[in-house]
Design a protein around this motif. Structure first.
Motif, PDB file in Angstrom:
ATOM      1  N   SER A  13     116.633   4.031  62.564  1.00 54.16           N
ATOM      2  CA  SER A  13     116.396   2.798  61.804  1.00 54.16           C
ATOM      3  C   SER A  13     116.468   3.044  60.290  1.00 54.16           C
ATOM      4  CB  SER A  13     115.050   2.187  62.176  1.00 54.16           C
ATOM      5  OG  SER A  13     114.020   3.075  61.824  1.00 54.16           O
ATOM      6  N   LEU A  14     116.586   4.325  59.883  1.00 52.61           N
ATOM      7  CA  LEU A  14     116.621   4.644  58.441  1.00 52.61           C
ATOM      8  C   LEU A  14     117.912   5.343  58.032  1.00 52.61           C
ATOM      9  CD1 LEU A  14     113.052   6.275  58.243  1.00 52.61           C
ATOM     10  CD2 LEU A  14     113.678   4.020  57.356  1.00 52.61           C
ATOM     11  N   SER A  15     118.710   5.736  59.024  1.00 48.15           N
ATOM     12  CA  SER A  15     119.832   6.636  58.715  1.00 48.15           C
ATOM     13  C   SER A  15     120.945   5.960  57.927  1.00 48.15           C
ATOM     14  CB  SER A  15     120.372   7.278  59.996  1.00 48.15           C
ATOM     15  OG  SER A  15     120.760   6.269  60.880  1.00 48.15           O
ATOM     16  N   HIS A  16     120.896   4.627  57.784  1.00 44.23           N
ATOM     17  CA  HIS A  16     121.899   3.948  56.946  1.00 44.23           C
ATOM     18  C   HIS A  16     121.543   4.078  55.452  1.00 44.23           C
ATOM     19  CE1 HIS A  16     118.571   1.151  57.383  1.00 44.23           C
ATOM     20  NE2 HIS A  16     118.978   0.577  56.275  1.00 44.23           N
ATOM     21  N   ILE A  17     120.335   4.547  55.146  1.00 40.37           N
ATOM     22  CA  ILE A  17     119.903   4.641  53.737  1.00 40.37           C
ATOM     23  C   ILE A  17     120.439   5.941  53.142  1.00 40.37           C
ATOM     24  CG2 ILE A  17     117.876   4.808  52.221  1.00 40.37           C
ATOM     25  CD1 ILE A  17     116.363   3.158  54.399  1.00 40.37           C
ATOM     26  N   MET A  18     121.079   5.826  51.989  1.00 41.87           N
ATOM     27  CA  MET A  18     121.611   7.023  51.318  1.00 41.87           C
ATOM     28  C   MET A  18     120.444   7.732  50.638  1.00 41.87           C
ATOM     29  SD  MET A  18     125.051   5.512  49.535  1.00 41.87           S
ATOM     30  CE  MET A  18     124.593   3.828  49.170  1.00 41.87           C
TER      31      MET A  18
ATOM     32  N   VAL B 227     121.626  24.434  34.207  1.00 47.33           N
ATOM     33  CA  VAL B 227     122.925  23.864  34.573  1.00 47.33           C
ATOM     34  C   VAL B 227     122.727  23.021  35.838  1.00 47.33           C
ATOM     35  CG1 VAL B 227     125.229  24.490  35.458  1.00 47.33           C
ATOM     36  CG2 VAL B 227     124.305  25.637  33.438  1.00 47.33           C
ATOM     37  N   PHE B 228     123.369  21.866  35.877  1.00 45.84           N
ATOM     38  CA  PHE B 228     123.170  20.929  36.990  1.00 45.84           C
ATOM     39  C   PHE B 228     124.493  20.619  37.672  1.00 45.84           C
ATOM     40  CE2 PHE B 228     120.047  20.312  33.725  1.00 45.84           C
ATOM     41  CZ  PHE B 228     118.862  20.360  34.439  1.00 45.84           C
ATOM     42  N   ALA B 229     124.538  20.830  38.982  1.00 44.61           N
ATOM     43  CA  ALA B 229     125.707  20.438  39.754  1.00 44.61           C
ATOM     44  C   ALA B 229     125.260  19.360  40.728  1.00 44.61           C
ATOM     45  CB  ALA B 229     126.273  21.624  40.517  1.00 44.61           C
ATOM     46  N   LEU B 230     126.012  18.276  40.744  1.00 47.55           N
ATOM     47  CA  LEU B 230     125.757  17.236  41.732  1.00 47.55           C
ATOM     48  C   LEU B 230     126.708  17.544  42.876  1.00 47.55           C
ATOM     49  CD1 LEU B 230     124.080  14.632  41.953  1.00 47.55           C
ATOM     50  CD2 LEU B 230     125.965  13.426  40.857  1.00 47.55           C
ATOM     51  N   THR B 231     126.178  17.684  44.094  1.00 52.92           N
ATOM     52  CA  THR B 231     127.066  18.038  45.207  1.00 52.92           C
ATOM     53  C   THR B 231     126.888  17.073  46.375  1.00 52.92           C
ATOM     54  OG1 THR B 231     127.781  19.801  46.716  1.00 52.92           O
ATOM     55  CG2 THR B 231     125.432  19.727  46.218  1.00 52.92           C
ATOM     56  N   ASP B 232     127.985  16.906  47.113  1.00 53.47           N
ATOM     57  CA  ASP B 232     127.920  16.099  48.337  1.00 53.47           C
ATOM     58  C   ASP B 232     127.945  17.024  49.554  1.00 53.47           C
ATOM     59  OD1 ASP B 232     130.537  16.993  48.531  1.00 53.47           O
ATOM     60  OD2 ASP B 232     131.430  15.056  48.001  1.00 53.47           O
TER      61      ASP B 232
ATOM     62  N   ARG C 149     123.632  11.437  28.456  1.00 55.45           N
ATOM     63  CA  ARG C 149     124.978  11.875  28.043  1.00 55.45           C
ATOM     64  C   ARG C 149     126.040  11.604  29.107  1.00 55.45           C
ATOM     65  NH1 ARG C 149     125.916  17.297  26.523  1.00 55.45           N
ATOM     66  NH2 ARG C 149     127.641  16.476  25.283  1.00 55.45           N
ATOM     67  N   VAL C 150     125.612  11.204  30.302  1.00 56.06           N
ATOM     68  CA  VAL C 150     126.587  10.910  31.366  1.00 56.06           C
ATOM     69  C   VAL C 150     127.047   9.461  31.200  1.00 56.06           C
ATOM     70  CG1 VAL C 150     126.893  10.637  33.871  1.00 56.06           C
ATOM     71  CG2 VAL C 150     125.588  12.583  32.976  1.00 56.06           C
ATOM     72  N   GLU C 151     128.353   9.277  31.076  1.00 54.12           N
ATOM     73  CA  GLU C 151     128.853   7.913  30.849  1.00 54.12           C
ATOM     74  C   GLU C 151     129.240   7.209  32.140  1.00 54.12           C
ATOM     75  OE1 GLU C 151     131.835   8.443  27.792  1.00 54.12           O
ATOM     76  OE2 GLU C 151     130.285   8.290  26.226  1.00 54.12           O
ATOM     77  N   ASN C 152     129.318   7.946  33.244  1.00 55.53           N
ATOM     78  CA  ASN C 152     129.675   7.317  34.535  1.00 55.53           C
ATOM     79  C   ASN C 152     128.577   6.365  34.984  1.00 55.53           C
ATOM     80  OD1 ASN C 152     130.695  10.126  34.307  1.00 55.53           O
ATOM     81  ND2 ASN C 152     131.868   9.541  36.108  1.00 55.53           N
ATOM     82  N   ASP C 153     128.974   5.465  35.869  1.00 60.19           N
ATOM     83  CA  ASP C 153     128.004   4.581  36.532  1.00 60.19           C
ATOM     84  C   ASP C 153     127.226   5.443  37.537  1.00 60.19           C
ATOM     85  OD1 ASP C 153     127.014   2.961  38.724  1.00 60.19           O
ATOM     86  OD2 ASP C 153     128.129   1.290  37.832  1.00 60.19           O
ATOM     87  N   LEU C 154     125.913   5.503  37.382  1.00 60.73           N
ATOM     88  CA  LEU C 154     125.133   6.438  38.200  1.00 60.73           C
ATOM     89  C   LEU C 154     125.034   5.983  39.666  1.00 60.73           C
ATOM     90  CD1 LEU C 154     123.699   9.162  37.906  1.00 60.73           C
ATOM     91  CD2 LEU C 154     121.575   7.934  37.424  1.00 60.73           C
ATOM     92  N   VAL C 155     125.075   4.677  39.894  1.00 54.06           N
ATOM     93  CA  VAL C 155     125.042   4.213  41.296  1.00 54.06           C
ATOM     94  C   VAL C 155     126.341   4.619  41.995  1.00 54.06           C
ATOM     95  CG1 VAL C 155     124.783   2.245  42.849  1.00 54.06           C
ATOM     96  CG2 VAL C 155     123.528   2.276  40.679  1.00 54.06           C
ATOM     97  N   GLU C 156     127.455   4.476  41.279  1.00 48.63           N
ATOM     98  CA  GLU C 156     128.752   4.904  41.841  1.00 48.63           C
ATOM     99  C   GLU C 156     128.749   6.399  42.142  1.00 48.63           C
ATOM    100  OE1 GLU C 156     132.198   3.944  39.428  1.00 48.63           O
ATOM    101  OE2 GLU C 156     131.743   1.807  39.617  1.00 48.63           O
ATOM    102  N   LEU C 157     128.170   7.137  41.197  1.00 39.24           N
ATOM    103  CA  LEU C 157     128.135   8.594  41.336  1.00 39.24           C
ATOM    104  C   LEU C 157     127.297   8.998  42.558  1.00 39.24           C
ATOM    105  CD1 LEU C 157     129.358  10.733  39.494  1.00 39.24           C
ATOM    106  CD2 LEU C 157     127.220  10.786  38.207  1.00 39.24           C
TER     107      LEU C 157
ATOM    108  N   THR D  54     126.547   7.156  45.103  1.00 44.96           N
ATOM    109  CA  THR D  54     127.187   6.672  46.334  1.00 44.96           C
ATOM    110  C   THR D  54     128.272   7.661  46.772  1.00 44.96           C
ATOM    111  OG1 THR D  54     126.738   4.408  45.663  1.00 44.96           O
ATOM    112  CG2 THR D  54     128.377   4.688  47.395  1.00 44.96           C
ATOM    113  N   ALA D  55     129.009   8.178  45.796  1.00 44.95           N
ATOM    114  CA  ALA D  55     130.044   9.176  46.113  1.00 44.95           C
ATOM    115  C   ALA D  55     129.401  10.437  46.691  1.00 44.95           C
ATOM    116  CB  ALA D  55     130.856   9.506  44.867  1.00 44.95           C
ATOM    117  N   VAL D  56     128.223  10.784  46.216  1.00 44.09           N
ATOM    118  CA  VAL D  56     127.492  11.939  46.761  1.00 44.09           C
ATOM    119  C   VAL D  56     127.183  11.687  48.238  1.00 44.09           C
ATOM    120  CG1 VAL D  56     125.262  13.155  46.729  1.00 44.09           C
ATOM    121  CG2 VAL D  56     126.464  12.689  44.580  1.00 44.09           C
ATOM    122  N   ALA D  57     126.605  10.522  48.507  1.00 46.43           N
ATOM    123  CA  ALA D  57     126.182  10.218  49.881  1.00 46.43           C
ATOM    124  C   ALA D  57     127.377  10.108  50.825  1.00 46.43           C
ATOM    125  CB  ALA D  57     125.367   8.931  49.885  1.00 46.43           C
ATOM    126  N   GLN D  58     128.513   9.627  50.292  1.00 46.11           N
ATOM    127  CA  GLN D  58     129.696   9.416  51.151  1.00 46.11           C
ATOM    128  C   GLN D  58     130.678  10.587  51.097  1.00 46.11           C
ATOM    129  OE1 GLN D  58     131.089   5.596  49.778  1.00 46.11           O
ATOM    130  NE2 GLN D  58     129.465   4.474  50.853  1.00 46.11           N
TER     131      GLN D  58
END
Ligand code: AMP
Ligand code: GLY
Length: 432
Positions: free
Chosen positions: A87-92, A201-206, A305-313, A315-319
């Motif tokens: 019931s929760l697995s659709h949540i990113m 140093v920060f890496a965002l990973t999927d 300092r990050v100019e990207n849309d953070l929700v888009e970013l 979402t790309a992580v989760a997907q």
């Protein structure tokens, strides 16, 4: 979409500020949040470790993304709680699985991981009750200083740097025999002391792909010129001038890439931030520690300092679509200066009324709240680190100057902050 952030510090206020700028963000909730997050979204009085209450809230409010700020819920398995429940697995969920969060939750796990993947770090051995006498012998002949690390989470206090063997033996006994840092701290990593300059140093990973976020340097000591007790962080700067292209290339090839590949090889489910606490020794990078989340106060300079849309970013992580993303970085410097309550990191007073918040805000600066709470029309201090002022500048000196200017208009009884954040990177005035 509706988004829930778990946490209540300056990090979470900065994340809330950025997520709210996205056209994809509808309702933004923060559990439990602070007075600052309450101005960006809706605070929800739920603890970050009450997974059942967070889950019920998400279902009731059609939350589609959960962004986890602090390490404790991650190490306790919030990711698994959500992803394994139909019931929760659709949540990113933005954050690693319980097993992967051991990179932060267990120093021994992190060291073994680095050894398996040939990632540069200080030489070490691990000891517990079963090989305690061997540990004492090991300490007696270890070069000084020697570093003792409690295996489990110890609220940032589990690392002890000893400058003589007697002290090291006493601390070792307290950790293993007296459980100074609880049961999880009865296992101890004993490692070499590395001399150099630290950076984050920060890496965002999927889990497959990764993107690097801007690097940062935080200032942990309470006093000017990096003196006095260790704190959660008194300020941060980004970019870090010594992290030039040649150095960052070494960081990427020797540390970031082998770490991300290592996670994949070992089937460690990781959809979030890998925070590399690094030290530059001569010109070579070594890992001091991994954290499984964003840093605080580093987030307050990295995210602006990050100019990207953070929700888009996210979402790309989760997907698992991070290969489609290019990070756009604001070339300006960002500096954050933390105002704490006098006495911090020891005993400090809370419950102080904060004034100047409305008038202090100026263009090019953001006031991110940490330990604050809203009581009627008043904002009251609630923690040691109370708030932080982030400013942009053409260089670090200008950004610090602007944060100082804003800070001078803020007040609470016992306010203290360092006025020398970024001091080693100061730009001299032309006439100097
Ligand atoms: P940690 O709790 O792992 O972040 O460690 C706290 C701080 O202790 C680090 O930020 C470093 O300043 C210091 N430290 C930890 N390990 C070492 C080491 N092997 N050599 C030198 N300093 C260290
Ligand atoms: N600023 C260091 C940390 O977040 O752990």
């Amino acid at each position: 979409m509706n988004i829930l952030i778990a946490g209540s510090g300056g990090r979470e206020h900065a994340l809330a500020w950025k997520l709210k700028q996205s056209h994809l963000c509808e309702q933004l909730y923060i559990a439990p949040g602070n007075a600052g997050t309450g101005t960006v979204g809706t605070n929800v009085p739920i603890s970050v470790t009450d997974f059942a209450a967070l889950a019920a809230f998400c279902i009731k409010n059609q939350v589609e993304m959960l962004v986890v700020g602090p390490e404790e819920p991650l190490v306790k398995g919030i990711y698994d709680h959500f992803t394994t429940n139909p019931s929760l697995s659709h949540i990113m969920v933005i954050g690693p699985s319980k097993q992967a969060a051991k990179l932060e939750g267990s120093k021994a796990f992190a060291k073994e991981f680095m050894q398996r993947h040939d990632i540069p770090t200080a030489g070490y051995r691990e000891f517990d009750e079963t090989n305690y006498p061997e540990g004492t012998e090991y300490i007696k002949t270890h070069p000084l200083p020697v570093v003792l690390k409690a295996d489990g989470l110890a609220a940032g206090k589990g690392v002890i740097i000893c400058t003589n063997h007697i002290e090291a033996l006493a601390e070792f006994e307290l950790m293993v025999q007296q459980a100074k840092f609880g049961d999880a701290g009865k296992k101890v990593v004993i490692e070499e002391f590395l001399t150099g300059i630290e950076l984050s140093v920060f890496a965002l990973t999927d889990g497959k792909n990764y993107v690097l976020l801007p690097e940062a340097k935080d200032y942990k000591r309470v006093g000017k010129g990096d003196t006095g007790a260790n704190t959660g962080g008194m300020g941060a700067v980004s970019p870090v001038p010594f992290a030039d292209e040649i150095f960052m290339e070494k960081v990427i090839t020797r540390i970031v890439e082998p770490s991300i590949k290592g996670l994949q090889k070992e089937n460690l489910d990781y959809k979030g931030v890998v925070f590399f606490g690094l030290i530059k020794v001569k010109d070579e990078p070594f890992v001091i520690e991994y954290n499984c989340r964003f840093g605080d106060p580093e987030t307050e300079v990295v995210i602006p300092r990050v100019e990207n849309d953070l929700v888009e970013l996210f979402t790309a992580v989760a997907q698992q679509r991070l290969n489609e993303i290019t990070i756009k970085v604001n070339p300006q410097a960002a500096v954050t200066v933390v105002a704490v309550s006098s006495g911090y990191p020891g005993n400090y007073q809370a419950g102080k009324s904060i004034s100047g918040l409305e008038d202090a805000a100026i263009e090019g600066s953001m006031i991110f709240h940490a330990g604050t709470t809203q009581e009627g029309t008043e904002v009251i201090s609630k923690g040691g680190r109370v708030l932080t002022v982030t400013s942009y500048g053409d260089n670090i000196t200008d950004a610090v100057g602007q944060s100082m200017y804003v800070m001078e208009n803020l007040f609470f009884d016992g306010i203290y902050y360092r006025d020398d954040i970024g001091y080693e990177f100061a730009t001299l005035p032309p006439s100097a």
